[in-house]
Structures are given as C-alpha cells and as structure tokens.
Design an enzyme around this catalytic site. Sequence first.
Site, PDB file in Angstrom:
ATOM      1  N   SER A 172      62.611  56.343   1.582  1.00 16.53           N
ATOM      2  CA  SER A 172      62.001  55.640   0.468  1.00 16.53           C
ATOM      3  C   SER A 172      62.868  55.770  -0.789  1.00 16.53           C
ATOM      4  O   SER A 172      63.970  55.238  -0.825  1.00 16.53           O
ATOM      5  CB  SER A 172      60.585  56.181   0.245  1.00 16.53           C
ATOM      6  OG  SER A 172      59.854  55.356  -0.618  1.00 16.53           O
ATOM      7  N   SER A 173      62.410  56.472  -1.828  1.00 17.80           N
ATOM      8  CA  SER A 173      63.251  56.672  -3.007  1.00 17.80           C
ATOM      9  C   SER A 173      64.570  57.326  -2.619  1.00 17.80           C
ATOM     10  O   SER A 173      65.634  56.996  -3.156  1.00 17.80           O
ATOM     11  CB  SER A 173      62.517  57.551  -4.020  1.00 17.80           C
ATOM     12  OG  SER A 173      63.311  57.785  -5.164  1.00 17.80           O
TER      13      SER A 173
END
Length: 450
Positions: A172-173
């Site tokens: 994700s991030s």
Amino acid sequence: MTNRSMTDGSTTKRSTRAPATGRRSPRALLTALLGCVLPLVSALLLAVAPPASAATLTEVTSFGSNPSNLRMHLYVPDSAGARPAVLVAVHYCTGSGPAFYSGTEFASLADRYGFIVVYPSATRSGNCFDVSSPQALKRDGGSDPVGIRSMVSYVQQRYGSDPGRVYVTGASSGAMMTNVLLGNYPDVFKAGAAFMGVPHSCFATTDGSGWNSACANGTVDRTPQQWGDLVRAAYPGYSGARPRMQVWHGTEDATLRYPNFNEEIDQWTDVLGVSRTPASTDSPQSGWTRTRYGNSGAQAPVEAISVQGVGHTLPTAGMASRAIAFFGLDSTTPTDPDPGTDPTPGSCRVGYAVSAWNTGLTATITLTNTGSTPLTGWSLAFTLPAGQTITSGWGANYSPGSGAVTATGLAYNSTVAPGATVQIGFQATHSGNTGKPAAFTVGGSACSTG
C-alpha cells in the site's frame, strides 16, 4: 490503507480438585513424581538443545540524514554472513516497522536465506509515507526517501552488506514508496516488489496534501513514455542500469484501485526498455495471473501478478517468498539477475590521495578506464572510514556524505574513453581516522588501486 489480521481463541478450564479422601490418588502420585522428574529432564534438554536464535528486531536511532524523522528498525538474522544482501520492507498506512516485521514473512525468510531486513516507520499523521510532495519525488530532494536511503547506507557501513544486492518491497503506502525509491535511487536498489501500489509520481500533489484521489481511484491514465519520463525526471542525467520491478494487485482493491496495476506495468516496461507485450503468461496459483515482460525467466525485467477477487489485503501467505525469488534471494549463494550490464572486471583503476589536517581532509580520486570500451554513466562506489563525512566535492555528485558513498559523474565527464582518466575529489571532516577506503567498484565490478 491497512493490512491487519485478527485471530480469536478460547480456553476451557478443567477441574483439578483432588478426591475428597485422606489417601493420595494414583493421579496425585503421578503428579508428584512428575514434579520431581520434569525439572531434571528440562535441565538435561537445556544442556543438549541448540541455543535459540539470538536475532531480534532492534531500533537504530542515529543513522544519518533523516529530514522527516523516520524511525528505523533492523533485523539481522543469525544466518547473515559476509557481505549480506539487504531488503528494505516498507509498511502500509497506520502501520509501523515493527508491525510489518511481525505481520509479514520477510523476517522468517531472512532467517532462511541470510539477508538483512530494514523496517522504516513513518511518523507523520496516519503513518503514511510521503510519496506526493515535490521533495519526495526527486533524488535527494528531502523527505522520506532520503531517510530510507540513509538507512541503507548505515547497514552497508555497519555490517559490510553487498551494495550490489539491495532490494525494496512494501504494501500500500509502502508499495507506493517502493515505486518512488526505484525511481529516485536506481543506482542503490537492484529490484523492487510493490504490493498494491501506484506508479512513481502518480500521487504527486502541490497543495501540501498527502492524498491524491484521482490516482487512488485509478483515473490517472498516461502513456508508457509519459510514466517513464516521470521516473527519469527523478534523477536527471542518469544513464546506468535500472532496477527490475515486480507488481502485485487485487482486482477488487477499493483503496488503490486496480487500474493502477496496469499503469505500473506501463511505467516500468518503458523505463526498462522492454515490450509491453508479455513474454509469457501463466497461473502459478489458483486465481493468480502472472505476466512477464522482457523475457520469460524467473527474474524478468518486469513481472506482474494479478490476484482475482482480492481487495486491499496483500501480501497474503506465500507471496513474500515469491518476491524473494524474484529478487534472487532464495539462495545462500549471491546471484547477478542482470548479467552483462556491468563493466568488465578489472576495467578500472583508482588512485586515491589524502591531505589531512586537524579535523579535516581533502581526497583526490583518479579514475582510469583500463578496459577496451567506454565507461558510460559511471558511478564509483566506496565506503569511507568511520568518522569521515564529506562536506563538499567536485567532479562528481556524492551521496550520501558518509558510510557507503556513491560518486556519480557529471554531464561533462560521465563518459570515460578507453585509456582515459577523470579526476574528482572532495573535502571532508574526520574524527581522527584519515585512512582511505578499502575498495572501489564501478557498476559493481572491482577496480584495481594504485
């Protein structure tokens, strides 16, 4: 953008009350006997059992330039030998380095294969990494990528890790940061694996916000060359080898939507100069579609895995080992996944002269091409002795200022003809040690000295 798992458990209590009698039951006698014997057995087992692993996750509080105050946790397995590889494992929003350590399989794979794992932790609101500011999207521009680069340099200086085997992965991030790091530091990272990410610069903003809804929703659609140009703009003038890329995405991802998967493929096939048409397509596991670009090998330039019916929950069990295999780390024997791009061994010679005083020194470096072909876009790597920090330099860009340093040629001297020489140098502070680096490499190949 979280990636959590939860387990439930229950405990059933069983009565241990002795029978209501003055005599000891057979069970009570057995319990008493075991109470005498078990301590002796335990002592014998401790005497002959192998010692438990001493490796633990530890925090490093001073590791170099860190403009955004990231935290660094480090896992060095007992199996790490000389010149180990390094994997940077980057967490999701709301997460942390320790959470990614305990919630993924990378540490257990490090135990098996002997590589070191760096776990950065974001410290801004929401614990997301900066992948959107102008500072984050260019080499040495500031913000989180600079701090992560410093973590890698710290490990190289402290543990003598192999600068030619540095990799990054994230969810994700952290997957977005994987894309950013490969673009900003192509001379540092050999390959990356992004679980549920977006292309480099897709999340770019100019209003100070860390969230780009258009990118998250998968509505940013650019041509492969436009995506590739954004990566190339992160490190203008760089002409060396580019890191390989593996991308993963679930088709039902509602946080960073699935179209970003294809945009990543567009970007990295263009950056690596390979066809957008897959060289092979297969299904290594039910529900997975894997495509490889550039060649059909296990370490193709670009590999993409689409996971049918899955949302924003990657990596799941077994996926980390696929990433490790893509890196070539699933062996205790180092491999070169990109042969033929480095200069011929012995094709360079380095002269190094030091003039020192009190707490400062000047180093003059002479790089000679002793091969038969030009050294183009050269980068000279060396490790400064402890206590030395570069304050200024000439003839090259130096990054970072201490530890494992890479000097990259400038536009006017980035090509060295056969038999030709370039001279560069720097000024540095020192804390008493004015010695020279022990070795030098160009493109991962050792140079002779003298």
